[in-house]
Design an enzyme around this catalytic site. Structure first.
Site, PDB file in Angstrom:
ATOM      1  N   GLY A  45       8.877 -37.817  -3.857  1.00  0.00           N
ATOM      2  CA  GLY A  45       9.412 -38.238  -2.560  1.00  0.00           C
ATOM      3  C   GLY A  45       8.237 -38.423  -1.616  1.00  0.00           C
ATOM      4  O   GLY A  45       7.236 -37.709  -1.712  1.00  0.00           O
ATOM      5  N   GLN A  50       3.666 -39.618   6.092  1.00  0.00           N
ATOM      6  CA  GLN A  50       2.656 -38.986   5.229  1.00  0.00           C
ATOM      7  C   GLN A  50       1.527 -39.953   4.866  1.00  0.00           C
ATOM      8  O   GLN A  50       0.477 -39.510   4.370  1.00  0.00           O
ATOM      9  CB  GLN A  50       3.297 -38.476   3.941  1.00  0.00           C
ATOM     10  CG  GLN A  50       4.278 -37.331   4.143  1.00  0.00           C
ATOM     11  CD  GLN A  50       4.866 -36.870   2.831  1.00  0.00           C
ATOM     12  OE1 GLN A  50       5.916 -37.351   2.413  1.00  0.00           O
ATOM     13  NE2 GLN A  50       4.159 -35.987   2.135  1.00  0.00           N
ATOM     14  N   CYS A  95       4.830 -30.486  -1.678  1.00  0.00           N
ATOM     15  CA  CYS A  95       4.718 -31.675  -0.817  1.00  0.00           C
ATOM     16  C   CYS A  95       3.315 -32.262  -0.960  1.00  0.00           C
ATOM     17  O   CYS A  95       2.327 -31.518  -0.942  1.00  0.00           O
ATOM     18  CB  CYS A  95       4.963 -31.260   0.640  1.00  0.00           C
ATOM     19  SG  CYS A  95       4.834 -32.621   1.808  1.00  0.00           S
ATOM     20  N   LEU A  96       3.235 -33.564  -1.069  1.00  0.00           N
ATOM     21  CA  LEU A  96       1.931 -34.220  -1.222  1.00  0.00           C
ATOM     22  C   LEU A  96       1.019 -33.923  -0.031  1.00  0.00           C
ATOM     23  O   LEU A  96      -0.196 -33.970  -0.145  1.00  0.00           O
ATOM     24  CB  LEU A  96       2.125 -35.735  -1.382  1.00  0.00           C
ATOM     25  CG  LEU A  96       2.693 -36.166  -2.729  1.00  0.00           C
ATOM     26  CD1 LEU A  96       3.121 -37.623  -2.689  1.00  0.00           C
ATOM     27  CD2 LEU A  96       1.695 -35.935  -3.835  1.00  0.00           C
ATOM     28  N   HIS A 137      14.252 -32.752   2.421  1.00  0.00           N
ATOM     29  CA  HIS A 137      12.809 -32.499   2.581  1.00  0.00           C
ATOM     30  C   HIS A 137      12.148 -33.687   3.279  1.00  0.00           C
ATOM     31  O   HIS A 137      11.391 -33.528   4.237  1.00  0.00           O
ATOM     32  CB  HIS A 137      12.163 -32.278   1.201  1.00  0.00           C
ATOM     33  CG  HIS A 137      10.665 -32.155   1.228  1.00  0.00           C
ATOM     34  ND1 HIS A 137      10.004 -30.972   0.968  1.00  0.00           N
ATOM     35  CD2 HIS A 137       9.704 -33.067   1.502  1.00  0.00           C
ATOM     36  CE1 HIS A 137       8.697 -31.166   1.096  1.00  0.00           C
ATOM     37  NE2 HIS A 137       8.479 -32.430   1.417  1.00  0.00           N
ATOM     38  N   GLU A 138      12.496 -34.917   2.828  1.00  0.00           N
ATOM     39  CA  GLU A 138      11.859 -36.119   3.410  1.00  0.00           C
ATOM     40  C   GLU A 138      12.377 -36.392   4.811  1.00  0.00           C
ATOM     41  O   GLU A 138      11.615 -36.812   5.686  1.00  0.00           O
ATOM     42  CB  GLU A 138      12.095 -37.338   2.507  1.00  0.00           C
ATOM     43  CG  GLU A 138      11.507 -37.224   1.098  1.00  0.00           C
ATOM     44  CD  GLU A 138      10.058 -36.793   1.075  1.00  0.00           C
ATOM     45  OE1 GLU A 138       9.657 -36.133   0.097  1.00  0.00           O
ATOM     46  OE2 GLU A 138       9.320 -37.064   2.040  1.00  0.00           O
ATOM     47  N   HIS A 141      10.482 -34.584   7.387  1.00  0.00           N
ATOM     48  CA  HIS A 141       9.208 -35.237   7.748  1.00  0.00           C
ATOM     49  C   HIS A 141       9.406 -36.189   8.931  1.00  0.00           C
ATOM     50  O   HIS A 141       8.526 -36.308   9.788  1.00  0.00           O
ATOM     51  CB  HIS A 141       8.642 -36.046   6.569  1.00  0.00           C
ATOM     52  CG  HIS A 141       7.850 -35.253   5.573  1.00  0.00           C
ATOM     53  ND1 HIS A 141       6.663 -34.614   5.885  1.00  0.00           N
ATOM     54  CD2 HIS A 141       8.068 -35.002   4.261  1.00  0.00           C
ATOM     55  CE1 HIS A 141       6.209 -33.994   4.807  1.00  0.00           C
ATOM     56  NE2 HIS A 141       7.026 -34.221   3.799  1.00  0.00           N
TER      57      HIS A 141
HETATM   58  C1  LIG Z   1      -2.103 -30.289  -6.922  1.00  0.00           C
HETATM   59  C2  LIG Z   1      -0.919 -30.705  -6.146  1.00  0.00           C
HETATM   60  O1  LIG Z   1      -0.931 -30.932  -4.965  1.00  0.00           O
HETATM   61  O2  LIG Z   1       0.254 -30.777  -6.852  1.00  0.00           O
HETATM   62  C3  LIG Z   1       1.304 -31.448  -6.275  1.00  0.00           C
HETATM   63  C4  LIG Z   1       2.193 -30.858  -5.367  1.00  0.00           C
HETATM   64  C5  LIG Z   1       3.332 -31.567  -4.927  1.00  0.00           C
HETATM   65  C6  LIG Z   1       3.544 -32.849  -5.423  1.00  0.00           C
HETATM   66  C7  LIG Z   1       4.710 -33.651  -5.013  1.00  0.00           C
HETATM   67  C8  LIG Z   1       5.708 -33.154  -4.294  1.00  0.00           C
HETATM   68  C9  LIG Z   1       6.815 -34.049  -3.898  1.00  0.00           C
HETATM   69  O3  LIG Z   1       6.920 -35.174  -4.333  1.00  0.00           O
HETATM   70  N1  LIG Z   1       7.687 -33.540  -3.005  1.00  0.00           N
HETATM   71  C10 LIG Z   1       8.767 -34.349  -2.506  1.00  0.00           C
HETATM   72  C11 LIG Z   1       9.787 -33.493  -1.822  1.00  0.00           C
HETATM   73  C12 LIG Z   1      10.569 -32.693  -2.803  1.00  0.00           C
HETATM   74  C13 LIG Z   1      10.315 -31.341  -2.939  1.00  0.00           C
HETATM   75  C14 LIG Z   1      11.067 -30.575  -3.824  1.00  0.00           C
HETATM   76  C15 LIG Z   1      12.080 -31.161  -4.575  1.00  0.00           C
HETATM   77  C16 LIG Z   1      12.315 -32.521  -4.442  1.00  0.00           C
HETATM   78  C17 LIG Z   1      11.549 -33.287  -3.560  1.00  0.00           C
HETATM   79  C18 LIG Z   1       2.632 -33.459  -6.293  1.00  0.00           C
HETATM   80  C19 LIG Z   1       1.504 -32.757  -6.674  1.00  0.00           C
HETATM   81  O4  LIG Z   1       0.529 -33.386  -7.372  1.00  0.00           O
HETATM   82  C20 LIG Z   1       0.374 -33.040  -8.687  1.00  0.00           C
HETATM   83  C21 LIG Z   1      -0.864 -33.588  -9.320  1.00  0.00           C
HETATM   84  O5  LIG Z   1       1.224 -32.376  -9.243  1.00  0.00           O
HETATM   85 CO   LIG Z   2       6.832 -33.583   1.831  1.00  0.00          CO
END
Ligand SMILES: CC(=O)Oc1ccc(/C=C/C(=O)NCCc2ccccc2)cc1OC(C)=O
Ligand SMILES: [Co+2]
Length: 174
Positions: A45, A50, A95-96, A137-138, A141
């Site tokens: 997401g 962001q 979260c990114l 969550h989004e 933001h």
């Molecule tokens: C190292 C690092 O930062 O790890 C991460 C952390 C979060 C994310 C992405 C999180 C994400 O897309 N969140 C969207 C909101 C959401 C949260 C929980 C459930 C549904 C939607 C990606 C990562 O990158 C890697 C390489 O895994």
């Molecule tokens: Co986020």
């Protein structure tokens, strides 16, 4: 269009995003860039703020059972409004914009939203499970709210300590 993630504690993440009024080529360019960028950075997401565009637009692409993200599952959600919510669920969110930190957050288990698509057509979506969590969550933001803002005082202290240490590590390794 080159996109870059805005990371906590950058103040820009705290802006309130503006309603999208014009559904033009510029909006489509941003949406077309946000999707691959999110996939490349392992996100499921991403809200426009962001990537430094404080407008009420977000993309979500949930993985399927095999953990694959398919373009046909891409959701482009603009000017969303929650019209009904029910139940409660807890999930370990990430979260990114807050890299390498994951914490349990309580959300509604089922929500219905009204929103507009990239052409400005009004749509309604019933969501539950991970999709409902992602949308909430989004949508936070868009109000300048991050998932860490939902943490208890103790957990937030733990986060701040850990995050500072991790940021130092990342600076050294750069
Ligand atoms: C190292 C690092 O930062 O790890 C991460 C952390 C979060 C994310 C992405 C999180 C994400 O897309 N969140 C969207 C909101 C959401 C949260 C929980 C459930 C549904 C939607 C990606 C990562 O990158 C890697 C390489 O895994
Ligand atoms: Co986020």
């Amino acid at each position: 269009m080159k996109l870059q993630i805005v990371e906590y504690p950058d103040k820009r993440l705290r802006q309130k995003s503006q309603e999208v009024k014009v559904f033009d080529e510029k909006l489509h360019e941003l949406l077309d860039a946000m999707h691959p960028f999110m996939i490349e950075t392992n996100g499921i997401g991403l809200a426009a703020i962001q990537v430094a565009h404080p407008i009420r637009a977000l993309v979500i692409n949930l993985p399927d059972e095999e953990g694959e993200q398919h373009p046909e599952n891409l959701l482009e959600i603009i000017n969303p409004v929650i019209v009904s919510k029910a139940g409660e669920t807890t999930y370990q969110e990430g979260c990114l914009s807050v890299p390498q930190f994951y914490e349990d957050v309580k959300r509604h288990d089922m929500i219905t939203i009204n929103y507009q698509d990239r052409e400005g057509n009004t749509k309604t979506l019933d969501a539950d499970g991970l999709l409902a969590i992602a949308i909430q969550h989004e949508m936070d933001h868009l109000e300048g709210i991050l998932f860490i803002d939902h943490l208890s005082y103790a957990r937030r202290k733990k986060f701040e300590k850990e995050y500072k240490r991790m940021q130092k590590e990342r600076k050294k390794s750069k």
